[in-house]
Design an enzyme around this catalytic site. Structure first.
Site, PDB file in Angstrom:
ATOM      1  N   ASP A  42      32.951 -28.973  -8.017  1.00 46.31           N
ATOM      2  CA  ASP A  42      31.601 -28.481  -7.743  1.00 46.31           C
ATOM      3  C   ASP A  42      30.642 -29.662  -7.788  1.00 46.31           C
ATOM      4  OD1 ASP A  42      29.364 -26.978  -7.381  1.00 46.31           O
ATOM      5  OD2 ASP A  42      29.675 -25.642  -9.074  1.00 46.31           O
ATOM      6  N   ASP A 135      29.251 -27.379  -0.966  1.00 45.69           N
ATOM      7  CA  ASP A 135      29.325 -28.251  -2.134  1.00 45.69           C
ATOM      8  C   ASP A 135      30.404 -27.842  -3.136  1.00 45.69           C
ATOM      9  OD1 ASP A 135      28.153 -25.924  -3.011  1.00 45.69           O
ATOM     10  OD2 ASP A 135      26.512 -26.889  -4.093  1.00 45.69           O
ATOM     11  N   GLU A 136      31.383 -27.068  -2.698  1.00 47.81           N
ATOM     12  CA  GLU A 136      32.357 -26.520  -3.629  1.00 47.81           C
ATOM     13  C   GLU A 136      33.703 -26.353  -2.932  1.00 47.81           C
ATOM     14  OE1 GLU A 136      31.876 -23.014  -7.020  1.00 47.81           O
ATOM     15  OE2 GLU A 136      30.625 -23.019  -5.223  1.00 47.81           O
TER      16      GLU A 136
END
Length: 419
Positions: A42, A135-136
């Protein structure tokens, strides 16, 4: 107990206060450290971190990425979070909590570029990378120890340092035996964290946690569980399959298993995209149908581009509206054939909008594709619509002109009339 120095990525059988190799003090210690293979990555406050990377003078300042006074928070740094600012919070509330924040308009192309760079580094670790958002991602590093000459824990520590060095942002890592526990682990140590949850400790570790920490359990479901006396994950996880089904319905046994930390989902790089949409928040509330339609058309064009980029087609449309009082309305319409043409998307959503635009003041409008279908069969035309291929050709020609001469080179009348 095995220990990993996060500063030099040395893995030792035991550790003291500082690393004997580099002198670092950032340790990860866990009995199963050398055996776990599922990681959740993350990026820390991703949009804000990219902005601070590009503007070092903002490094110590609270930063909010979002729209104007009428917009919402897309992301914020940890200095702003300390003040109570959260993603999706109305901007006026965020600025009331953190009046000294620097507000930056989102630059999605820049964030996408950073995301692609990080994804490339992930692919150097394993082909089993499943993106979850910009973003993960979740990774399966099973069987990679021989290739990297190190266990996954050390490889992930190297990866985190490489992201900082090459991309200029930080990431947090959750390491566990399955996807659920990896997700819960990464949430325990942010920013720039590295947390581990092992199989042997999972049920005991989770037992005292509130049911709301379980991914997928929102506020409404949490209240329902609490009303049944299921306040903690331990209470939920203690239910037998029969008890869980009786109390919670057919999904009850699976929910109880997740409360114990059980998860059989695989990391699937080919996981289908669940939704593609486009939406905008107005600078002022809109009521008039012509104004709303002009915005809806622009969003239909944006949605059409996104469908083409991802090689999908829409089997139907979803119209999303949010009133001035923040009440959400969603309306659905099926299409007779798959499409990724803006005029077809708009034509399906326009009657939905007409039924809702009864003088109500709206602050947000959006359009989405649902269900998503393969792009192969989009806009081929049939006996009911012989013009689809011609309209597709016109749309492609318009996009080519815009690519050469700018967005304003070709405009539809519905937009031009609104100025």
């Amino acid at each position: 107990m095995p220990a990993l120095c996060r500063d030099c990525t040395t893995l030792l059988d035991k550790s003291g206060p500082s690393c004997p190799v580099c002198g670092g003090r950032r340790w990860v210690r866990h009995a199963e450290l050398a055996d776990l293979t599922i990681a959740h990555i993350d990026c820390d406050a991703f949009f804000a971190s990219v902005e601070k990377r590009d503007r070092p003078e903002l490094r110590t300042m609270p930063v909010i990425v979002g729209g104007g006074q009428r917009g919402v928070v897309a992301a914020c740094c940890y200095q702003a979070r300390i003040k109570g600012v959260r993603s999706a919070m109305p901007m006026f509330k965020a600025l009331a909590l953190c009046p000294g924040a620097v507000v930056i308009k989102p630059q999605m192309s820049k964030y996408a570029e950073a995301s692609r760079a990080i994804r490339t580094l992930m692919m150097d670790l394993t082909p089993l990378v499943q993106p979850l958002s910009i973003d993960e991602a979740v990774l399966d590093l099973s069987g990679t120890a021989a290739l990297h000459k190190a266990p996954p824990a050390a490889v992930l520590a190297r990866f985190a340092l490489r992201v900082e060095r090459e991309v200029g942002v930080t990431v947090s890592v959750g390491l566990a035996p399955n996807r659920l526990l990896a997700k819960l682990a990464v949430e325990r140590d942010k920013p720039r964290g590295f947390a581990v949850i092992g199989a042997a400790e999972a049920a005991t570790l989770l037992a005292p946690e509130p049911v709301s920490v379980l991914p997928g359990v929102g506020p409404v479901q949490a209240r329902k569980l609490q009303a049944l006396g299921l306040v903690t994950l331990g209470q939920l996880g203690s239910l037998s399959p029969r008890e869980a089904a009786a109390k919670l319905g057919e999904d009850g046994p699976a929910l109880a298993a997740r409360a114990r930390g059980e998860d059989r989902r695989r990391v699937d790089p080919a996981r289908d995209t669940k939704s593609i949409s486009a939406e905008t928040t107005f600078e002022r509330d809109l009521r008039a149908v012509p104004e709303l339609e002009a915005v809806l058309w622009r969003l239909s064009e944006k949605l059409a581009r996104r469908l083409k980029e991802k090689d999908f087609a829409a089997g139907g449309v979803v119209l999303k509206l949010k009133t001035a009082g923040f009440a959400l309305r969603t309306r659905h319409a099926r299409l007779t054939a798959p499409t990724r043409l803006p005029d077809t998307l708009f034509a399906a959503a326009r009657p939905l909008l007409a039924r809702e635009a009864d003088g109500t003041a709206f602050r947000l409008i959006g359009i989405g594709a649902q269900p998503l279908l393969s792009g192969d069969g989009a806009d081929r035309g049939d006996l009911l619509d012989l013009e689809s291929p011609r309209r597709a050709a016109r749309w492609n020609a318009m996009e080519q002109l815009r690519a050469r001469f700018g967005e304003a080179a070709v405009m539809r009348g519905i937009v031009a009339k609104r100025g």
